[in-house]
Design an enzyme around this catalytic site. Structure first.
Site, PDB file in Angstrom:
ATOM      1  CB  VAL A 237      38.344  50.254  68.752  1.00 47.93           C
ATOM      2  CG1 VAL A 237      39.581  49.375  68.886  1.00 47.93           C
ATOM      3  CG2 VAL A 237      37.163  49.589  69.446  1.00 47.93           C
ATOM      4  CG  HIS A 238      39.736  55.055  65.638  1.00 49.58           C
ATOM      5  ND1 HIS A 238      38.629  54.967  64.811  1.00 49.58           N
ATOM      6  CD2 HIS A 238      39.589  56.235  66.303  1.00 49.58           C
ATOM      7  CE1 HIS A 238      37.872  56.031  64.966  1.00 49.58           C
ATOM      8  NE2 HIS A 238      38.427  56.813  65.872  1.00 49.58           N
ATOM      9  CB  SER A 239      40.755  57.147  70.107  1.00 46.42           C
ATOM     10  OG  SER A 239      39.800  56.617  71.002  1.00 46.42           O
TER      11      SER A 239
END
Length: 330
Positions: A237-239
């Protein structure tokens, strides 16, 4: 004075990291394990200067990664699995390249322009770095992944579950579910180069009969409605950034069966985004290496869960630095 000492330690923190990276890049740990134990022998094998190698090996000794006796070096007991290339637990793959060092060296320019050094969320950029990255991450994440499988299977999902691993990398987050139950079936979704790496790990863990592969981009691959007992978003998700992540969670919610679970493994900052340091520093890593990436607080995830019709998330500690956020479909 205390503040100045703390500041000095922070500013010089680059040195130990660079020393260890150079050790991996030159392969010195593997050479020592193979019996080259003097600075002269390691320098010769690494096509390096004896003077430079002696200083590097002494620095690694000061960092307690090597031991030195009578001008001969050896690995610290118990470290061979992580440091030697032939070991399945070798973590050096991602550090043999200067990608992260070069990328972080561009931080000033990235902050000024808002433009990333690279875009690892794209297939072309990912193909250059991810095969090395995910080999190291497999080692780091395997035990936390086994803990997650033990937590969910069979108490929260059935032993014949169908599991989707989105942007699977080495499939480290889903393989333990197949190991825990021969009835589990895995669908692994990722770019082609990453799936080639995943296939090698699936075969290594001897669960290939339980696995199907889906080659594609997580943003555009169609997910079948009401198909999965568990969907895993392991450090992905962080990307993606807020808009793409919100959309991905909604698509995952539709793909879950009633009672199914969504497991998000990531770094979660506090509500003020002032800590913990590991999370907020990783946000900068996403600024450097992606177009929209960031880390998100639990309250942000819970809003996305509510919008997607999922339950409020529950945090589960899987290791000292590894946390999962679990949500369910009613």
């Amino acid at each position: 004075m205390v503040f100045l000492e703390k500041l000095d330690d922070l500013l010089k923190g680059y040195a130990p990291a660079r020393v260890v990276m150079t050790g991996f890049e030159l392969g010195v740990f593997t050479m020592i394990a193979e019996g080259k134990t003097t600075a002269e022998e390691v320098a010769r094998a690494a096509a390096s200067s004896t003077r430079g190698m002696r200083m590097l090996l002494d620095a690694l000794t000061s960092l307690e990664l090597l031991q030195k006796h009578n001008d001969r070096y050896q690995l610290v007991p118990g470290s061979e699995a992580a440091l030697v290339k032939s070991s399945p637990q070798y973590i050096g793959s991602m550090w043999e390249t200067n990608h992260l060092w070069s990328a972080w060296s561009a931080l000033t320019q990235v902050v000024r322009t808002g433009k990333p050094y690279t875009r690892l969320e794209t297939e072309s950029d990912a193909a250059r770095f991810f095969p090395m990255l995910i080999r190291s991450l497999h080692v780091y994440n395997l035990e936390p992944a086994r803990k997650l499988a033990g937590l969910l299977l069979p108490s929260q999902i059935p032993p014949d579950s169908r599991v989707l691993d989105v942007a699977c990398g080495s499939a480290v987050w889903s393989i333990p579910f197949a190991e825990a139950s021969s009835e589990v079936r895995l669908d692994l979704l990722d770019f082609g180069d990453a799936l080639a790496v995943a296939r090698s790990y699936v075969e290594r863990h001897k669960v290939d009969a339980q696995v199907s592969y889906i080659q594609g981009d997580l943003k555009h691959t169609d997910l079948e409605n009401d198909r999965y007992h568990l969907i895993i978003l392991g450090n992905i998700v962080h990307s993606e950034g807020a808009a793409s992540s919100r959309d991905l969670i909604q698509r995952c919610a539709r793909a879950l069966r009633s009672g199914g679970k969504l497991a998000i493994i990531d770094l979660f900052p506090n509500e003020e985004r002032t800590g913990p340091p590991r999370a907020v520093l990783f946000a900068l890593n996403m600024l450097i290496n992606t177009s929209e990436g960031d880390v998100f607080s639990v309250s942000e995830y819970n809003q996305w869960f509510e919008d997607a019709g999922l339950s409020e998330g529950t945090l589960v500690q899987l290791g000292s630095t590894t946390t999962a956020l679990l949500a369910a479909k009613p």
